[in-house]
Write a protein that holds these residues in place. Structure first.
Motif, PDB file in Angstrom:
ATOM      1  N   ASN A 195       8.928  59.150 -38.169  1.00  0.00           N
ATOM      2  CA  ASN A 195       8.927  58.062 -37.290  1.00  0.00           C
ATOM      3  C   ASN A 195       7.932  58.441 -36.084  1.00  0.00           C
ATOM      4  O   ASN A 195       8.321  59.244 -35.010  1.00  0.00           O
ATOM      5  N   ALA A 203       6.395  52.210 -31.664  1.00  0.00           N
ATOM      6  CA  ALA A 203       6.402  52.586 -33.083  1.00  0.00           C
ATOM      7  C   ALA A 203       4.874  52.399 -33.528  1.00  0.00           C
ATOM      8  O   ALA A 203       4.224  51.336 -32.942  1.00  0.00           O
ATOM      9  N   GLU A 216      14.747  51.719 -35.786  1.00  0.00           N
ATOM     10  CA  GLU A 216      14.064  53.099 -35.176  1.00  0.00           C
ATOM     11  C   GLU A 216      14.846  53.507 -34.323  1.00  0.00           C
ATOM     12  O   GLU A 216      15.941  52.927 -33.836  1.00  0.00           O
TER      13      GLU A 216
END
Length: 285
Positions: A195, A203, A216
């Protein structure tokens, strides 16, 4: 097959010839080492042209502790209980109830020692026998110079645990010319995920092709401190990845990686070229 070719048949290849072969196998095209532009092209150029004996200390899992302590303080270094050349030298009675054994000269493959469950000496000896310890030089795998002259040894570290029963998160910062720019969160588990985030923890879609996990991650409370430490540790280097563990809001240095994924893992467009533009190669003259 690629790994077999790498380790068994190409020891006599020069570093450049070997890197050209590997790159062709992984990217299905020739590498440009005269005028490199992409992220991975530049990482491989650095392998060949930007070498410093200090890199050996920075890649050595034992000596890097001293290096990092001198740079940012020993409070960010995972405590070490000892360093040995063979399993026979280890006094397991001296070690705490839990600790983590790993070698100083390669990547991955450590073993958790938990005395409450009994010590698996057979497994430990298999992992750290003469062939796998003394006979394995990680340099030959992808011709990463920092590994070439590391003395193979075994270290025992404090076992880091958040008490959740889950793998620790690993915070990995891409640093260009001494400045952190992007990072990703992953773990030490069997299933790889990545990630990626910018330095505001937004992000972003950098990807090597691995899954992104949801939901997330939340921005850690000490995220700015990670950035500050990564900046200090990466100072003076065209590129380095600086890793941290965050254990109950206490930071520990993880490792330096000079060539992310060995310079052999393609990034999805447009990041191959975008990150490549961020590496400013040093002059050879």
């Amino acid at each position: 097959m690629v790994d077999y070719i790498s380790t068994k048949l190409t020891r006599f290849y020069s570093d450049e010839r070997y890197i050209r072969l590997k790159y062709r196998l992984h990217f299905n095209k020739e590498i440009d080492l005269v005028n490199p532009k992409g992220f991975n092209e530049k990482l491989n150029w650095l392998k060949l042209n930007f070498r410093n004996p200090l890199f050996t200390m920075m890649a050595d899992k034992y000596w890097v502790k001293q290096y990092v302590a001198n740079k940012i303080g020993k409070e960010y270094v995972v405590p070490c209980y000892g360093c040995w050349k063979s399993v026979d030298e280890i006094d397991f009675d001296y070690l705490p109830e839990k600790c983590f054994l790993k070698s100083t000269h390669d990547s991955g493959g450590g073993i958790l020692v938990d005395k409450s469950e009994g010590i698996d000496f057979k497994r430990i000896r298999k992992r750290f026998n003469k062939k796998t310890l003394q006979g394995k030089n990680w340099y030959w795998h992808l011709r990463e110079y920092p590994y070439k002259h590391i003395e193979p040894r075994i270290i025992a570290e404090e076992y880091l645990d958040e008490g959740t029963g889950k793998e620790l998160h690993d915070y990995k910062f891409y640093c260009f010319n001494g400045e952190p720019a992007y990072m990703y969160v992953t773990n030490k588990g069997k299933k790889i995920y990545e990630n990626y985030y910018d330095l505001k923890f937004n992000a972003i879609d950098i990807s090597h092709g691995y899954d992104r996990v949801y939901p997330e991650f939340s921005k850690p409370a000490n995220f700015e401190k990670m950035i500050e430490l990564a900046r200090v540790l990466s100072n003076g280097l065209p590129f380095v990845r600086v890793d941290f563990f965050n254990v109950n809001n206490k930071l520990y240095f993880g490792e330096f990686t000079f060539y992310d994924w060995g310079g052999m893992k393609p990034l999805k467009d447009p990041w191959e070229s975008r990150l490549g533009d961020m590496i400013k190669l040093p002059s050879l003259f």
